[in-house]
Design a protein around this motif. Structure first.
Motif, short mmCIF file in Angstrom:
data_model
loop_
_atom_site.label_atom_id
_atom_site.label_comp_id
_atom_site.label_asym_id
_atom_site.label_seq_id
_atom_site.Cartn_x
_atom_site.Cartn_y
_atom_site.Cartn_z
N PHE A 98 0.82 -1.21 0.00
CA PHE A 98 0.00 0.00 0.00
C PHE A 98 0.86 1.26 0.00
N ALA A 99 1.92 1.27 0.79
CA ALA A 99 2.78 2.45 0.86
C ALA A 99 3.51 2.70 -0.45
N SER A 100 3.78 1.63 -1.21
CA SER A 100 4.51 1.78 -2.48
C SER A 100 3.61 2.28 -3.61
N ASN A 101 2.31 2.31 -3.36
CA ASN A 101 1.34 2.76 -4.36
C ASN A 101 1.31 1.85 -5.59
N SER A 102 1.71 0.58 -5.38
CA SER A 102 1.67 -0.40 -6.46
C SER A 102 0.62 -1.44 -6.10
N ILE A 103 -0.62 -1.10 -6.38
CA ILE A 103 -1.75 -1.88 -5.89
C ILE A 103 -2.48 -2.53 -7.07
N PRO A 104 -2.61 -3.85 -7.07
CA PRO A 104 -3.30 -4.54 -8.16
C PRO A 104 -4.76 -4.12 -8.28
N ASP A 105 -5.40 -4.58 -9.35
CA ASP A 105 -6.82 -4.28 -9.56
C ASP A 105 -7.69 -4.91 -8.48
N VAL A 106 -7.31 -6.12 -8.06
CA VAL A 106 -8.04 -6.83 -7.01
C VAL A 106 -7.06 -7.24 -5.93
N VAL A 107 -7.42 -6.93 -4.70
CA VAL A 107 -6.58 -7.28 -3.55
C VAL A 107 -7.38 -8.19 -2.63
N GLY A 108 -6.84 -9.37 -2.37
CA GLY A 108 -7.44 -10.27 -1.41
C GLY A 108 -6.69 -10.20 -0.10
N SER A 109 -7.41 -10.24 1.00
CA SER A 109 -6.76 -10.21 2.32
C SER A 109 -7.44 -11.21 3.24
N ILE A 110 -6.73 -11.58 4.29
CA ILE A 110 -7.28 -12.49 5.29
C ILE A 110 -8.10 -11.68 6.28
N GLY A 111 -9.32 -12.11 6.53
CA GLY A 111 -10.20 -11.36 7.42
C GLY A 111 -10.95 -10.27 6.68
N GLY A 112 -11.40 -9.27 7.42
CA GLY A 112 -12.20 -8.20 6.85
C GLY A 112 -11.44 -6.89 6.68
N PRO A 113 -12.16 -5.80 6.34
CA PRO A 113 -11.53 -4.51 6.05
C PRO A 113 -10.71 -3.95 7.20
N GLY A 114 -11.08 -4.27 8.43
CA GLY A 114 -10.38 -3.70 9.57
C GLY A 114 -9.14 -4.44 9.98
N SER A 115 -8.73 -5.46 9.21
CA SER A 115 -7.55 -6.23 9.58
C SER A 115 -6.30 -5.37 9.49
N LYS A 116 -5.31 -5.73 10.28
CA LYS A 116 -4.06 -4.97 10.33
C LYS A 116 -3.39 -4.89 8.96
N SER A 117 -3.47 -5.97 8.21
CA SER A 117 -2.80 -6.01 6.91
C SER A 117 -3.38 -5.01 5.92
N MET A 118 -4.65 -4.63 6.09
CA MET A 118 -5.27 -3.69 5.15
C MET A 118 -4.86 -2.25 5.40
N SER A 119 -4.19 -1.98 6.50
CA SER A 119 -3.54 -0.70 6.77
C SER A 119 -4.46 0.52 6.63
N GLY A 120 -5.74 0.34 6.90
CA GLY A 120 -6.66 1.47 6.79
C GLY A 120 -6.98 1.86 5.36
#
Length: 527
Positions: A98-120
């Motif tokens: 996220f910080a690198s601003n290199s974000i794919p069209d679709v991002v899958g993450s473990i858990g929901g939107p509030g997870s630590k990995s989603m970084s807000g």
């Protein structure tokens, strides 16, 4: 142009508020969620990039030089009329992405939107709301996914993610050595008192661990469940206008602790119950040492195999969990969301529509057959009646490949269990029966928070460190009381200590979030 696969990233990073979502193959700059210009037709391939999350740096995907040429990915593209640029990244390293601003069209993450990995990132506007797209292009998703799952992937009243979900959040079960039970002449226990009597009978038989414990009550909480006082982060409840942890129910907590103390005093659990590690717990079960234990119901085939090797003639079954005086029993309900997939806000409207159709297809019968069994003529065949003959994996590599197909890339589906695969053998059928006849009738709903309460980070000793581990302050007192180092009658004092050390702030935030419907989710079996 295909993008390079996810590189090894060792640094941690926070998402800046000013982040602008980038690296979108969809191009353009449409309004978020605008589908008015959608032009995708069956003849057009939806072309997009996607990152799948993982928690490990090993497995099938690490052995494939180019995942875009993997046979399972190529077949998935063929079946869905898509051109996917696929990558896999450890969920813990998403902050750098996220910080690198290199974000794919679709991002899958473990858990929901509030997870630590989603970084807000959801709150910062990196992804598009999906409500209109889902209504227009996702009839299967809208029909199958439970309301609690949609609520979990929503923010500010809008749906931002497509969840891999659980239709039945009751996952854990009570196991018993049926061959030992038969020797006692007793019936499977239905109540806490009957449970204790069976354990006593097991002890008389010489069973080393009548009930298998584990540190922090992890997979050893059957009695806490019987009295509905599980101390977990998704086990809050509304009491007299306040949202409080269930361990505030002092009467039932003390009853549960008295049962555990009885088990300790009578040698029905290990004297070292508070320090039994995950490894020792597993070794004990696989060696056939316990008479009763708690674990995920999906583990039944494995236990029958492993314990059968250690103890020829052993019979293992799942039984009803013992009920407390209020008729409750079982274990905590899992969060209804396993993984979530988000669409970059910079993706074109027609591509976004194609992405939604891609996920919607995953709930079809054809998708179930592909992800479960693979490719006809390769990993399975059909007889004249249409019955599938599946080539079960034999080696570790085969098992990992099956996991990649039926787990990792099957992004959106009901993860409660894989019914077609389980139906193929006797142990799988027994697992299905346990889910359908036992787990559907037990389990403990509760209120959880997605994203987590901010006060949890302020008072870490009062926060559950894992979904199935209670706060340190609470667990420490419970252990001391079972060991007899503190009187169980002092539990009301524990609650006052909890409140004084920051619990009042936790309760206030929890109640405010519940009243305002801000990510406060009632996790139960209702859609």
């Amino acid at each position: 142009m295909k993008k390079a696969k996810a590189v090894k990233l060792g640094m941690a990073s926070l998402l800046a508020v000013s982040i602008v979502a980038g690296c979108s193959n969809g191009g353009g700059d449409p309004k978020s969620g605008d589908t008015s210009s959608a032009t995708t037709t069956p003849a057009q391939k939806a072309k997009f990039s996607i990152v799948y999350p993982t928690t490990v740096s090993t497995g099938y995907h690490t052995r494939i030089p180019d995942l875009n040429k993997d046979k399972w990915v190529l077949k998935l593209e063929e079946l869905t009329n898509t051109d996917i640029d696929i990558s896999v990244m450890e969920d813990a390293k998403y902050g750098v992405m996220f910080a690198s601003n290199s974000i794919p069209d679709v991002v899958g993450s473990i858990g929901g939107p509030g997870s630590k990995s989603m970084s807000g990132s959801v709150e910062s506007g990196v992804f598009m709301p999906l409500d209109e797209l889902l209504k227009k292009y996702a009839p299967n998703l809208m029909k199958a996914i439970p309301k609690a799952a949609w609520d979990t992937v929503s923010y500010d009243g809008k749906i931002y993610g497509i969840p891999e979900f659980l239709s039945n959040p009751s996952r854990r079960a009570t196991y018993i050595r049926t061959d030992l039970l038969e020797k006692t002449g007793l019936q499977a226990p239905k109540t806490v008192d009957e449970f204790l009597n069976v354990l006593r009978a097991f002890k008389k038989l010489g069973v080393e661990q009548p009930y298998q414990m584990r540190e922090n009550f992890k997979y050893a909480d059957v009695i806490l469940g019987a009295f509905d006082v599980l101390p977990y982060k998704d086990q809050f409840e509304l009491v007299n206008g306040q949202v409080v942890p269930k361990f505030f129910d002092t009467e039932n907590v003390m009853k549960a602790l008295n049962v555990y103390k009885t088990m300790y005093d009578e040698g029905l659990i290990s004297k070292e119950f508070a320090t039994i590690s995950s490894t020792d717990y597993t070794k004990s079960i696989d060696a056939g040492k316990p008479g009763i234990w708690s674990q995920n119901a999906s583990g039944l085939p494995g236990y029958r195999t492993n314990i059968g090797r250690a103890v020829p003639g052993a019979k293992i079954d799942i039984i009803d969990s013992p009920k407390g005086p209020e008729g409750k029993g079982g274990y905590f309900y899992y969060s209804p969301v396993i993984r979530t997939f988000y669409i970059n806000k910079n993706v074109k409207a027609d591509t976004a529509a194609g992405i939604i159709k891609f996920f919607d297809w995953m709930l079809t019968k054809d998708a179930e057959t592909f992800f479960t069994f693979g490719i006809e003529g390769d990993t399975y065949t059909k007889d004249a009646s249409g019955k599938i003959n599946y080539k079960f994996p034999v080696t570790k590599e085969d098992t990992e490949e099956e996991g990649w197909r039926s787990g990792t890339i099957w992004a959106v589906h009901d993860s409660t269990y894989n019914k077609p695969r389980l139906e193929l053998n006797e142990d799988g059928q027994a697992t299905l029966k346990a889910f359908d006849t036992v787990l559907t009738k037990e389990g403990l709903p509760g209120i959880g928070f997605y994203p987590e309460l901010t006060s949890f980070s302020q008072y870490p000793d009062l926060a559950a460190p894992q979904p199935d581990v209670g706060p340190k302050l609470i667990v420490d007192h419970m252990i001391k009381m079972i060991y007899g180092k503190e009187p169980i009658s002092d539990w009301p004092k524990v609650i006052e200590e909890y409140k004084a050390k920051g619990g009042n702030e936790i309760i206030k935030e929890a109640t405010d979030r519940w009243n305002k419907k801000q990510g406060a989710i009632l996790i139960d079996t209702k859609k």
